[in-house]
Design an enzyme around this catalytic site. Structure first.
Site, short mmCIF file in Angstrom:
data_model
loop_
_atom_site.label_atom_id
_atom_site.label_comp_id
_atom_site.label_asym_id
_atom_site.label_seq_id
_atom_site.Cartn_x
_atom_site.Cartn_y
_atom_site.Cartn_z
N HIS A 16 0.82 -1.21 0.00
CA HIS A 16 0.00 0.00 0.00
C HIS A 16 0.86 1.26 0.00
O HIS A 16 0.49 2.26 -0.62
CB HIS A 16 -0.94 -0.01 1.21
CG HIS A 16 -1.95 -1.12 1.14
ND1 HIS A 16 -3.28 -0.91 0.87
CD2 HIS A 16 -1.80 -2.46 1.22
CE1 HIS A 16 -3.92 -2.07 0.82
NE2 HIS A 16 -3.03 -3.04 1.04
N ASP A 112 -5.73 5.73 1.75
CA ASP A 112 -5.71 4.33 1.34
C ASP A 112 -7.08 3.69 1.58
O ASP A 112 -7.83 4.09 2.47
CB ASP A 112 -4.64 3.60 2.16
CG ASP A 112 -4.50 2.15 1.72
OD1 ASP A 112 -3.74 1.92 0.77
OD2 ASP A 112 -5.16 1.28 2.30
#
Ligand code: UDP
Ligand code: UDP
Length: 443
Positions: A16, A112
């Site tokens: 991520h 995210d």
């Protein structure tokens, strides 16, 4: 005119942070933004090693980690602890950190997909917020389709139809991530919050997943559940990376000595762990394939290698402990294929380097990614049944056989279209630029 100011918040996990870092680079170097990059940290205000690669103008803003000891017991599993830490940190630290440190309110905040708690904070501070979805558009459509139901009857039979653009998207029920996602309240929690965002940025590109993107953008099902506009801006992939330390130098030196296109990289991402039986079958499979390989294994996995494996493969194979500079290896002329768990970053990195994949998915989104890249996009061959003969056959087929020729040609084409999509006038460039135009109008 003032530069647009964009704040980025990655979830603290390799798969991520990496695409968010690439997004930061692109926003600064190509689109001339000012970027604030938030990161979770136990220490005060230092720029950790992996953030050194950010352009110097980026403001790095540490988010002090919340103490979660009162919320967990000693037997809370590691993954749950990680999720609780992220949640508590965002609930406690994000707003005060932003209020204290941001001199100029950002025009946009990109969080995210697993840090959606930030969406409320942004709403309170009147900052438009966006989500970076770090896997495929197909997996986004699947996630949205299943977000309100734990009803697995939606998935009986061999195939499942998702609402499509012109035609439905077909997925195999065998590829559903039952264990890790569908039944998982944590995953569902984040997916249900997607409508709170002003848009979804995707690490994919128009030419790779045209049908999937059209489905989410146009089909009434997705509109009715308030799916925000989508912006495919990928691939978000490192162009290269440094070789760090003696160990990595040794690996690259070994690769330098191998013939062009002769080595299979074998790696399963930052979380992938194989059980003893899988290690053993994979080892025998690689031996049977008679191909050169560079296998990234964990120290604790190496004890499950068959007896005599190291001696028999000396010179043609290398088992390395835990980590390689993967993008660097994929870009090396000796690398001919990538046996991968099909984590989405690995898929994008392989495609961007024109390296065909041998797909051995383990869990979560990986099965669906694997089927799509093998059966629809044509850049991979899947290991269909578990066992040494099949592994040996597929690896050899990709490296030497007719099947290999087709995927090698196809992956070169897809690489070209990836590069085109990122260049000025390309689909991903323009998608990000259209967002910039919107953001520049916010004062
Ligand atoms: N890395 C990266 N992006 C990240 C995190 C790490 O490219 O978001 C790379 C980094 O270049 C390094 C490797 O991954 O080669 C290991 O990263 P880490 O930050 O864990 O460094 P270490 O502490 O192992 O030196
Ligand atoms: N990676 C790496 N070296 C390794 C294993 C992984 O640099 O030995 C990097 C890889 O390049 C990718 C990320 O870690 O950027 C893994 O992300 P992916 O989405 O493929 O899988 P995940 O780790 O999320 O399962």
């Amino acid at each position: 005119m003032m530069k647009p100011h964009i704040a980025l918040l990655p979830c603290p996990a390799m798969g991520h942070v990496t695409p968010m870092l690439q997004l930061a680079n692109r926003l600064v170097l190509i689109h001339h933004c000012h970027v604030t990059f938030l990161h979770f940290t136990a220490e005060d205000d230092h720029r950790p090693h992996h953030l050194m690669k950010l352009p110097p103008s980026v403001t790095v803003l540490p988010l002090p980690l919340a103490d979660i000891s009162a919320l967990t017991t000693g037997d809370t599993p590691l993954f749950s602890r990680h999720c609780i830490t992220v949640r508590e940190t965002l609930l406690r630290s994000l707003k005060p950190t932003l209020l204290q440190h941001l001199q100029q309110t950002p025009q946009a905040f990109i969080t995210d997909m697993f840090c959606t708690q930030a969406l409320e904070t942004c709403a309170q501070l009147a900052i438009p917020s966006y989500i970076l979805f770090t896997t495929s558009a197909l997996f986004l459509s699947f996630s949205l389709f299943f977000r309100d139901t734990a009803d697995n009857n939606k998935a009986s039979g061999e195939f499942l139809q998702l609402p499509g653009g012109c035609k439905p998207l077909i997925i195999r029920t065998a590829d559903l991530p039952l264990k890790y996602n569908l039944d998982d309240e944590w995953y569902r929690y984040h997916i249900k919050r997607i409508p709170k965002a002003s848009g979804i940025l995707l690490n994919t590109f128009e030419e790779l997943e045209p049908e999937q993107l059209r489905a989410i953008g146009e089909n009434s099902f997705f509109k009715e559940i308030d799916t925000p506009p989508i912006f495919p801006i990928g691939p978000l992939v490192k162009e290269t990376e440094p070789v760090c330390g003696r160990r990595e130098e040794c690996i690259m030196n070994w690769l330098d000595k191998q013939p062009s296109g002769s080595v299979v990289l074998v790696a399963f991402g930052s979380f992938g762990r194989l059980c003893a039986e899988q290690i053993s079958e994979l080892a025998w499979g690689l031996e049977l394939s008679q191909q050169r390989f560079l296998w990234v294994a964990r120290a604790e996995e190496e004890k499950d290698l068959p007896e005599g494996f190291a001696e028999r493969t000396r010179g043609t194979g290398m088992v390395v402990d835990s980590w390689v500079p993967q993008v660097r290896v994929l870009g090396h002329v000796s690398t001919g294929a990538f046996l991968s768990h099909c984590g989405w970053n690995s898929v994008m990195e392989s495609v961007c380097n024109g390296v065909p994949l041998i797909a051995w998915p383990l869990h979560a989104d990986q099965m669906m990614n694997a089927t799509m890249i093998a059966e629809e996009i044509g850049v991979a061959v899947k290991v269909k049944v578990f066992g040494r003969e099949e592994i040996g056959r597929v690896v050899r087929g990709v490296m030497e056989g007719e099947e290999g020729k087709a995927v090698k040609e196809r992956v070169k084409e897809v690489k070209e279209s990836a590069l085109k999509s990122l260049a000025k006038g390309g689909s991903s460039y323009e998608a990000l630029d259209s967002l910039l135009l919107q953001w520049k109008q916010i004062t």
